[in-house]
Design a protein around this motif. Structure first.
Motif, PDB file in Angstrom:
ATOM      1  N   GLN A  20     -69.208 -31.094  -3.009  1.00 45.50           N
ATOM      2  CA  GLN A  20     -68.709 -30.742  -4.336  1.00 45.50           C
ATOM      3  C   GLN A  20     -67.827 -29.491  -4.314  1.00 45.50           C
ATOM      4  O   GLN A  20     -67.294 -29.096  -5.342  1.00 45.50           O
ATOM      5  N   GLU A  32     -69.975 -21.217 -17.790  1.00 41.86           N
ATOM      6  CA  GLU A  32     -71.031 -22.225 -17.847  1.00 41.86           C
ATOM      7  C   GLU A  32     -72.122 -21.862 -18.848  1.00 41.86           C
ATOM      8  O   GLU A  32     -73.054 -22.639 -19.061  1.00 41.86           O
ATOM      9  N   ILE A  85     -68.835 -24.775  -6.521  1.00 40.82           N
ATOM     10  CA  ILE A  85     -68.972 -26.230  -6.567  1.00 40.82           C
ATOM     11  C   ILE A  85     -68.582 -26.736  -7.951  1.00 40.82           C
ATOM     12  O   ILE A  85     -68.464 -25.971  -8.903  1.00 40.82           O
ATOM     13  N   GLY A  86     -68.389 -28.056  -8.037  1.00 42.21           N
ATOM     14  CA  GLY A  86     -68.038 -28.676  -9.306  1.00 42.21           C
ATOM     15  C   GLY A  86     -66.702 -28.182  -9.813  1.00 42.21           C
ATOM     16  O   GLY A  86     -65.695 -28.212  -9.090  1.00 42.21           O
ATOM     17  N   ASN A  87     -66.676 -27.667 -11.032  1.00 40.38           N
ATOM     18  CA  ASN A  87     -65.437 -27.182 -11.636  1.00 40.38           C
ATOM     19  C   ASN A  87     -65.112 -25.738 -11.262  1.00 40.38           C
ATOM     20  O   ASN A  87     -64.190 -25.144 -11.818  1.00 40.38           O
ATOM     21  N   THR A  91     -69.713 -22.703 -11.043  1.00 41.64           N
ATOM     22  CA  THR A  91     -71.077 -22.611 -10.513  1.00 41.64           C
ATOM     23  C   THR A  91     -70.987 -22.342  -9.021  1.00 41.64           C
ATOM     24  O   THR A  91     -70.129 -22.911  -8.335  1.00 41.64           O
TER      25      THR A  91
END
Length: 273
Positions: free
Chosen positions: A60, A112, A88-90, A93
């Motif tokens: 990710q 977040e 990770i992700g967008n 995070t």
């Protein structure tokens, strides 16, 4: 005639035994002999210490980071993730692992979090961390700078299945206060952490945000982190085998005095010693 364990057991068996211990024990074993050093550094050992889904989590991250980590020996992956949290992700995070246990650590960046009035430019300003030398270096692209509010409330709910099971976690609010321009934080804020729809851990406590707050106060006091941000504990909880949702909050909604100068980095969840 003395017979050593190396002479009796093949290296693979020694690795299997060491993999049933802990990362600190494996490092100690590597000091015993050349055979133990080789066995303790094997992929068999460090694959066991890494979280079971670490490859899925790494996938990710940015492709360059993922490609780099996937070609490293497992021991190098372990220590890289201890020292260098990956986004990770967008990208809001970060993921890391605890160096003593290999348990998962997450930080949820300011983007977040649920920040009351966070999208109103009269009250909060979202600042590029790269363009803000007055702030401590952030691992995220943006931080939230409080301009002025009377009602402060920041929180987030997460599903506990992303965390390591059978582990006590602490949740920490990570922040700083801007120079001499902060105001309204001479009083404690309220922090709480609880499982959704359950009474366990449903306690609200005081937490102080001023960095020079002396110890011994009736509440949580902040500490300076290695990355130069401040952190204060929101609370802790035990993550067992059952998937639940945990709700974390920090706020001040009673005194309603003017507050300004707070810079929010995020909330970090990591295993407690």
């Amino acid at each position: 005639m003395d017979i050593t364990i190396e002479a009796v057991l093949p290296e693979e068996c020694i690795s299997a035994i060491i993999s049933s211990t802990s990362p600190p024990d494996a490092c100690r074993c590597s000091l015993l002999s050349r055979i133990f050093r080789s066995a303790a550094g094997s992929d068999l050992v460090w694959e066991r210490f890494l979280p079971p889904d670490y490859q899925q989590i790494i996938s990710q991250s940015e492709s360059s980071v993922s490609s780099l980590l996937n070609v490293l020996p497992k021991k190098d992956i372990y220590f890289h993730l201890c020292r260098n949290p990956i986004l990770i992700g967008n990208g809001n995070t970060s993921f890391a692992i605890d160096k003593w246990s290999g348990k998962k650590c997450y930080m949820l960046g300011a983007r977040e979090l649920c920040v009351i009035w966070g999208h109103d430019a009269r009250y909060w300003k979202w600042v590029s961390s790269a363009e803000s030398p007055v702030f401590a270096q952030s691992r995220f692209s943006e931080v939230a700078h409080l301009l002025h509010v009377c009602w402060l409330l920041i929180g987030r709910r997460i599903e506990t299945n992303i965390l390591s099971p059978n582990t006590r976690y602490g949740a920490y609010f990570v922040y700083t206060l801007v120079g001499d321009h902060f105001n309204g934080f001479d009083r404690p804020v309220k922090v709480s952490i609880k499982f959704e729809n359950e009474n366990e851990g449903n306690a609200t406590n005081d937490a102080y945000l001023l960095p020079d707050t002396p110890g011994g106060q009736n509440g949580q006091v902040p500490r300076r982190r290695e990355d130069m941000w401040l952190e204060v504990e929101i609370g802790d909880f035990f993550n067992g085998q059952v998937d639940r949702v945990v709700d974390m909050q920090l706020g001040e909604t009673r005194v309603l005095n003017g507050k300004s100068g707070l810079v929010v980095h995020g909330i970090e969840l990591r295993p407690k010693e």
